[in-house]
Design a protein around this motif. Structure first.
Motif, short mmCIF file in Angstrom:
data_model
loop_
_atom_site.label_atom_id
_atom_site.label_comp_id
_atom_site.label_asym_id
_atom_site.label_seq_id
_atom_site.Cartn_x
_atom_site.Cartn_y
_atom_site.Cartn_z
N LEU A 64 0.82 -1.21 0.00
CA LEU A 64 0.00 0.00 0.00
C LEU A 64 0.86 1.26 0.00
N GLU A 65 0.37 2.30 -0.67
CA GLU A 65 1.01 3.61 -0.67
C GLU A 65 0.17 4.59 0.13
N PRO A 66 0.78 5.66 0.67
CA PRO A 66 0.03 6.66 1.43
C PRO A 66 -1.02 7.36 0.55
N GLU A 67 -2.09 7.80 1.20
CA GLU A 67 -3.09 8.63 0.53
C GLU A 67 -2.60 10.07 0.48
N LYS A 68 -2.85 10.76 -0.62
CA LYS A 68 -2.48 12.17 -0.76
C LYS A 68 -3.65 12.92 -1.38
N GLY A 69 -3.75 14.21 -1.07
CA GLY A 69 -4.83 14.99 -1.66
C GLY A 69 -5.02 16.31 -0.96
N TRP A 70 -6.24 16.86 -1.05
CA TRP A 70 -6.55 18.15 -0.46
C TRP A 70 -8.04 18.22 -0.10
N LYS A 71 -8.36 19.13 0.80
CA LYS A 71 -9.75 19.39 1.15
C LYS A 71 -9.92 20.89 1.37
N ALA A 72 -10.90 21.48 0.69
CA ALA A 72 -11.24 22.89 0.85
C ALA A 72 -12.62 22.99 1.47
N SER A 73 -12.78 23.86 2.43
CA SER A 73 -14.08 24.04 3.07
C SER A 73 -14.28 25.50 3.42
N GLY A 74 -15.52 25.90 3.55
CA GLY A 74 -15.81 27.29 3.88
C GLY A 74 -17.27 27.48 4.18
N GLY A 75 -17.61 28.65 4.71
CA GLY A 75 -19.00 28.89 5.04
C GLY A 75 -19.25 30.29 5.54
N ILE A 76 -20.49 30.55 5.92
CA ILE A 76 -20.92 31.84 6.44
C ILE A 76 -21.74 31.61 7.70
N ARG A 77 -21.41 32.32 8.77
CA ARG A 77 -22.20 32.33 9.99
C ARG A 77 -22.90 33.69 10.09
N HIS A 78 -24.16 33.67 10.46
CA HIS A 78 -24.88 34.94 10.55
C HIS A 78 -25.87 34.91 11.71
N GLN A 79 -25.92 36.02 12.42
CA GLN A 79 -26.88 36.20 13.51
C GLN A 79 -27.96 37.18 13.02
N PHE A 80 -29.16 36.66 12.76
CA PHE A 80 -30.23 37.51 12.21
C PHE A 80 -30.76 38.49 13.26
N ASN A 81 -30.91 38.00 14.48
CA ASN A 81 -31.35 38.84 15.59
C ASN A 81 -30.92 38.17 16.88
N ASP A 82 -31.50 38.58 18.00
CA ASP A 82 -31.08 38.05 19.29
C ASP A 82 -31.45 36.58 19.47
N LYS A 83 -32.30 36.04 18.58
CA LYS A 83 -32.80 34.69 18.81
C LYS A 83 -32.55 33.71 17.66
N ILE A 84 -32.21 34.21 16.49
CA ILE A 84 -32.07 33.32 15.33
C ILE A 84 -30.64 33.38 14.80
N PHE A 85 -30.03 32.20 14.63
CA PHE A 85 -28.66 32.08 14.15
C PHE A 85 -28.63 31.06 13.01
N ALA A 86 -27.69 31.20 12.11
CA ALA A 86 -27.58 30.25 11.00
C ALA A 86 -26.13 30.09 10.60
N ASP A 87 -25.81 28.90 10.06
CA ASP A 87 -24.48 28.60 9.55
C ASP A 87 -24.66 27.77 8.28
N VAL A 88 -24.11 28.26 7.17
CA VAL A 88 -24.20 27.52 5.92
C VAL A 88 -22.80 27.41 5.32
N GLY A 89 -22.46 26.25 4.80
CA GLY A 89 -21.12 26.06 4.25
C GLY A 89 -21.04 24.79 3.44
N GLY A 90 -19.83 24.47 3.01
CA GLY A 90 -19.64 23.28 2.22
C GLY A 90 -18.18 22.89 2.12
N PHE A 91 -17.91 21.80 1.43
CA PHE A 91 -16.54 21.33 1.28
C PHE A 91 -16.38 20.58 -0.03
N LEU A 92 -15.16 20.54 -0.52
CA LEU A 92 -14.74 19.74 -1.66
C LEU A 92 -13.44 19.05 -1.29
#
Length: 698
Positions: free
Chosen positions: A509-537
């Motif tokens: 067996l040989e070692p695995e090699k590669g890459w991973k990119a990920s990112g997202g956005i966190r947002h606080q709409f008001n004092d009670k509602i929060f959201a996080d959306v993101g993704g990866f490749l």
């Protein structure tokens, strides 16, 4: 195709401008707008980067329950939580959430976290495997010390069994990070992410006892004694649990039982802390975990073997420069893990069973971390890790020369010999050294991070590793984050040398090699509602995958051409009132493998679309939770269909010292598979189970 385009757009937006430098002066970084997912209050945890290592989760962390600063020990060492401005999708499961839901194990707690899947091993169902973003290459830490093994598994790339975690009562919180992580949690070989289990440090004197009973001979008890005084603090936790054979509703709608599938778990964990000076301390921990499971492969092939696991872990850590911008520590540890396979032959007590194969793993390691504050906007940290693992077999059942299947077994009249050995049949060792330097830089609203290091493996020489990330806050309510990770993962000892009638390692067996990119956005709409959306490749070259070789009738790992993975996540939290709140999360994951000239063997082990939701109510006496997990888009060649599971947790506090609870899993007794199989419905999940418990604390 539209998923790919959306994922790529998110990553390009959030990852622009990343390069291997980072940022954030520990004392003066912006306060965090921590998101509270299972909160019973609409207040937020304000955390500076200076406090991140010792008093609260990372900035803008998605938190499952509130983690006020005054509830976390100010003298906790950096290695216990080192999430310095981590530019990643992060979830915190707090002690309060685990107590409110009466989770029995870490595996159960992780099942409800966004983007997390927990299943048995696909070849050996006695293992509990966790996947982040659909990837089983996950690093698991206890108090900052890596727990993953080089041995003990025979399928997939997972190197940790969730059965070996501390008792839930001993845990202060569980930190989950998706994607690239630097510093103490350098994750070049675990691109899925990391799970860091933080144990409790003793404070006020506490005694707690919990006992519960349920159908199918289900029972558990757990107890804890903790305290502090004269510079010392201590916590001792232990317990046992049992669940008889797996009861389920089959894909045909019948109520059935899986033979030889009972589970019995024993666990204890001790932590002793000694404060030497204001900014120096010693921490000693000892954990003992053992687990007995009936070994079954499928509904049609339950087998008649038992699998017993045991672990003893010791660690001594010297913490220095505590409560400073750049703390440090030195940790020495020793792990002993053991696995035994038994042939029951109708014998109830395991001590009377003949051992059919035993493997033993000894792991010794040293971790060093330190940091320096260059300026108010620039810090540097460095570290060195050395680990040596050896595997041997104390006793293996050698089938060479045995009678053919169906012949009598000497000493066991009337019992047929299956002519099968589960021993590993090898004695090998491996050493690994990691050295790294991490830089953190802040440029007004932009925070950059970069980690560069070198990995030396005794069997695969040297390799340069790196990761980088960025976090941008245009205002107090919005955060953009992204990371780029270098993947380099060497084969484990089991993958190289395993050798018995069912499993064959591959020394080429040989070692695995590669890459991973990920990112997202966190947002606080008001004092009670929060959201996080993101993704990866991600892309992995030479991925190591197990397949069944029909010519040799054995499972074997091989390097394949390549593997592409991609995904999206969305989490929204709404705190309706001080008593009510809800969380909804959606996760999309997709994995495609280029099999080259080899026959395809695996399908995705997680549902392409997963939805998780929680509705919670809490007041002075009641703590009630409804938890939903569902999966859609599963491969119809491997699964009977989608799943929709509802769990219920009700708890009532009678007085300061007494409370009781009722928890029900799979309330509607839904029929679904926990693993896919060519024979539809062959690997079922648990049907409806229940526990009624009483808790006394003083």
């Amino acid at each position: 195709m539209h998923y790919r385009k959306l994922t790529a757009a998110i990553l390009l937006t959030c990852s622009a401008g990343m390069f291997p430098v980072y940022a954030a002066e520990i004392k003066e970084a912006p306060a965090a707008d921590t998101h509270v997912a299972a909160s019973v209050t609409d207040k937020h945890v304000a955390t500076s980067v200076a406090d991140t290592h010792a008093t609260a989760p990372a900035a803008d962390t998605h938190v499952a329950t509130p983690t006020p600063q005054n509830n976390v020990d100010a003298h906790s060492a950096v290695h216990q939580t080192n999430l310095w401005q981590t530019p990643a999708f992060t979830t915190i499961i707090t002690a309060e959430e685990m107590e409110d839901n009466h989770y029995e194990t870490v595996a159960e707690a992780l099942m409800y976290a966004p983007g997390i899947t927990v299943t048995p091993g696909s070849v050996n169902t006695a293992h509990q495997v966790v996947r982040i973003d659909g990837d089983d290459r996950v690093a698991v830490f206890i108090d900052g010390r890596r727990q993953n093994l080089e041995s003990g598994f025979s399928d997939g790339r997972a190197t940790y069994d969730l059965d070996m975690t501390p008792p839930v009562m001993a845990i202060d919180r569980i930190e989950i990070l998706h994607g690239a992580v630097g510093d103490s949690f350098l994750s070049n070989d675990t691109p899925g992410g990391i799970i860091n289990i933080i144990t409790k440090k003793g404070k006020e004197h506490v005694f707690k006892f919990e006992a519960a009973r349920g159908p199918y001979d289900a029972w558990r008890w757990e107890t804890q004694l903790a305290g502090s005084g004269k510079g010392w603090s201590w916590t001792a936790t232990g317990g046992r649990s049992n669940l008889e054979e797996l009861h389920y509703k089959s894909s045909e709608g019948n109520k059935e039982t899986m033979p030889n599938s009972a589970v019995n778990r024993r666990e204890m964990y001790f932590r002793i802390d000694r404060q030497l000076k204001k900014n120096r301390s010693l921490t000693f921990t000892y954990g003992h975990f053992s687990n007995d499971r009936g070994l079954w492969y499928s509904r049609l092939n339950p087998t008649d073997y038992n699998y017993s696991k045991m672990a003893n872990h010791f660690a001594l850590t010297y913490n220095y420069k505590e409560n400073t911008a750049a703390p440090g520590y030195i940790s020495l540890y020793h792990y002993y893990n053991q696995g035994d396979t038994f042939r029951p032959f109708g014998t109830k007590h395991q001590k009377d069973l003949p051992s059919y194969g035993r493997w033993k793993t000894n792991t010794n390691g040293i971790d060093w971390r330190d940091g320096w504050s260059i300026s108010k906007d620039h810090t540097i940290s460095a570290g060195l890790s050395w680990r040596h693992t050896s595997v041997d077999n104390e006793s293996n059942y050698n089938v060479a020369g045995d009678p053919a299947p169906g012949a009598a077994v000497p000493g066991f009249p009337g019992v047929d010999n299956p002519n099968r050995s589960f021993g590993k049949n090898y004695e090998k060792s491996m050493s690994n050294v990691n050295a790294f330097v991490k830089t953190v830089r802040r440029f007004n609203k932009l925070i950059l991070t970069g980690t560069s290091g070198i990995n030396h493996n005794s069997k695969f020489s040297n390799h340069y590793i790196s990761s980088s990330g960025a976090e941008y806050r245009p205002d107090k309510k919005t955060t953009f984050y992204g990371s780029l990770q270098h993947i380099y993962a060497v084969p484990t000892l089991d993958e190289l040398y395993y050798n018995n009638q069912r499993i064959q390692g591959n020394p080429n067996l040989e070692p695995e090699k590669g890459w991973k990119a990920s990112g997202g956005i966190r947002h606080q709409f008001n004092d009670k509602i929060f959201a996080d959306v993101g993704g990866f490749l991600s892309y992995t070259k030479n991925p190591i995958l197990w397949h069944y070789n029909t010519a040799t009738n054995r499972w074997r790992p091989d390097n394949y051409e390549g593997q592409h993975q991609q995904g999206l996540h969305l989490t929204v939290t709404d705190v309706f009132s001080p008593k009510y709140n809800a969380t909804l999360s959606y996760t999309y994951t997709n994995s495609k493998t280029d099999w080259g000239d080899k026959d395809p063997s695996y399908t995705s082990l997680v549902a392409r679309h997963q939805v998780q939701a929680a509705l919670r109510y809490k007041d002075k006496h009641w703590s009630n939770n409804i938890l939903l997990t569902s999966g859609f888009g599963r491969n119809s060649d491997w699964y009977s269909g989608n799943y929709f599971v509802v769990d219920l947790n009700l708890s009532y506090k009678f007085s300061k010292h007494w409370s009781s609870y009722l928890k029900v899993h799979n309330l509607f007794n839904n029929s679904y598979e926990i693993l896919g199989s060519r024979t539809i419905g062959d690997c079922p999940a648990y049907g409806r189970t229940a526990l009624f418990g009483v808790v006394y604390s003083y």
